[in-house]
Design a protein around this motif. Sequence first.
Motif, PDB file in Angstrom:
ATOM      1  N   ALA A 154      47.269  39.977  39.307  1.00  0.00           N
ATOM      2  CA  ALA A 154      46.916  38.725  39.949  1.00  0.00           C
ATOM      3  C   ALA A 154      48.275  38.346  40.799  1.00  0.00           C
ATOM      4  O   ALA A 154      48.347  37.952  41.763  1.00  0.00           O
ATOM      5  N   GLN A 184      49.272  32.212  36.900  1.00  0.00           N
ATOM      6  CA  GLN A 184      49.382  33.759  37.313  1.00  0.00           C
ATOM      7  C   GLN A 184      50.697  34.358  37.259  1.00  0.00           C
ATOM      8  O   GLN A 184      50.805  35.577  37.515  1.00  0.00           O
ATOM      9  N   ASP A 238      48.637  40.559  43.767  1.00  0.00           N
ATOM     10  CA  ASP A 238      47.732  40.268  44.855  1.00  0.00           C
ATOM     11  C   ASP A 238      48.076  38.902  45.592  1.00  0.00           C
ATOM     12  O   ASP A 238      48.094  39.092  47.026  1.00  0.00           O
ATOM     13  N   THR A 278      46.166  42.512  33.771  1.00  0.00           N
ATOM     14  CA  THR A 278      45.215  41.731  34.679  1.00  0.00           C
ATOM     15  C   THR A 278      46.373  40.626  35.303  1.00  0.00           C
ATOM     16  O   THR A 278      46.287  40.474  36.685  1.00  0.00           O
TER      17      THR A 278
END
Length: 408
Positions: free
Chosen positions: A60, A46, A63, A56
């Motif tokens: 990630a 990630q 998050d 994306t």
Amino acid sequence: MKERRADFPILNEKINGQPLIYLDSAATAQKPARVIAKIQDYYQHQNANVHRGVYTLSQAATDLYEGARDQVQTFINAANRAEVLFTRGTTESINWVATAYGPQHLQAGDEILVSYLEHHSNLVPWQVLARQTGAKLRYVALDEAGRLDLADLHHKLNPSTKIVALTHVSNVTGVINPIAQITNWAHQVGAVVVVDGAQAAPHLPVDVQALDADFYVFSGHKLMGPTGIGVLYGKKALLEEMQPVQYGGEMIEYVGLDEATFQPLPWRFEAGTPNIAGAIGLGAAIEYLRSIGMAQIAADEAQLTTYALNKLGAIEGLQIYGPTTGQDRTGVITFNLVGIHPHDVATALDQEGIEVRAGHHCAQPLMRYLGVTATVRVSLYLYNTAAEIDQLVAALVAIKEYFADDFT
Ligand code: PMP
């Protein structure tokens, strides 16, 4: 606890040919496999910068990073996620409060109240702030057991007291200070309370709202997270009136040629690319601790501490500094063997694979208060066992005999 040892790969190591007995968790805690795996997983799957990307991978990473903030919020029961700032650790957190809150709120004649128990990290920033502002640094005395003298503390609080900076748990004697009672008293005179939670957050349930702490700080590495990440919790109203400590990317909203506006909390304090992997690792450590439960961790540690205090206390010529019963203290045990230098004790224990700390423990005023220059410190955590204490005690008895022979 025996069954937890398997979660910590480093505990399979041998030191000087002996199985590792790690008794220096107050300095830094060992890491469970799942924390190590989480950090590797992040870098492997990630890794991207946070907050900036619409793609994306960046989302990630963001998050995960912001998810770690939520985990910290729950862990300390902060009312609002905006009250949780990521720093490099306890030291940086306290320095931020001293530099970003202190000068605006202190003037000559005001007082900062600290205690003789403090780690240098919770002393030197206040010494510098006092010198800068003309404020006076005052020290709370200790009682005979090495606990805060609460009558002295109460007596020293007065309308000139603007900041009370105290440790929640001593890194030398393990005493737990009654923070909720102290914040209550301090708030009655209008002071804010900065709590050094470096030795508390890893070992006790911490509820910043119940404690009514204005600022609460701790380090990730002492609670099984990685180094280089820590937390500054502050009440929103107080953080909102503080200026950022550093300026640059991530913390801005709009930048003109001559001026800029800043992000809301918590990001306005987190200038530059943050320690993303560190925060994620800290989140994994918190998950691990919560899977056992902080109340359980505290209860197990209290039991092992009582066991260790009884065993160590039975060694003739071993002097324990601080409370010698298992109540209202954690598993940080500081002692000396009469007539043997603590560095010799620690070096001899190391030969047996037993890792303990010797020195002043970054608390020189406390050492002088106790009338010593250095001590041996054993500090326990949830992976330690009674069998390890037995081995420590046997090794200490052997060291004592060896040195006694040496002098006769
Ligand atoms: N305060 C206390 C009570 C500590 O035990 C320590 C670490 N020994 C610190 C502050 C400083 O923590 P760090 O080095 O992680 O900033």
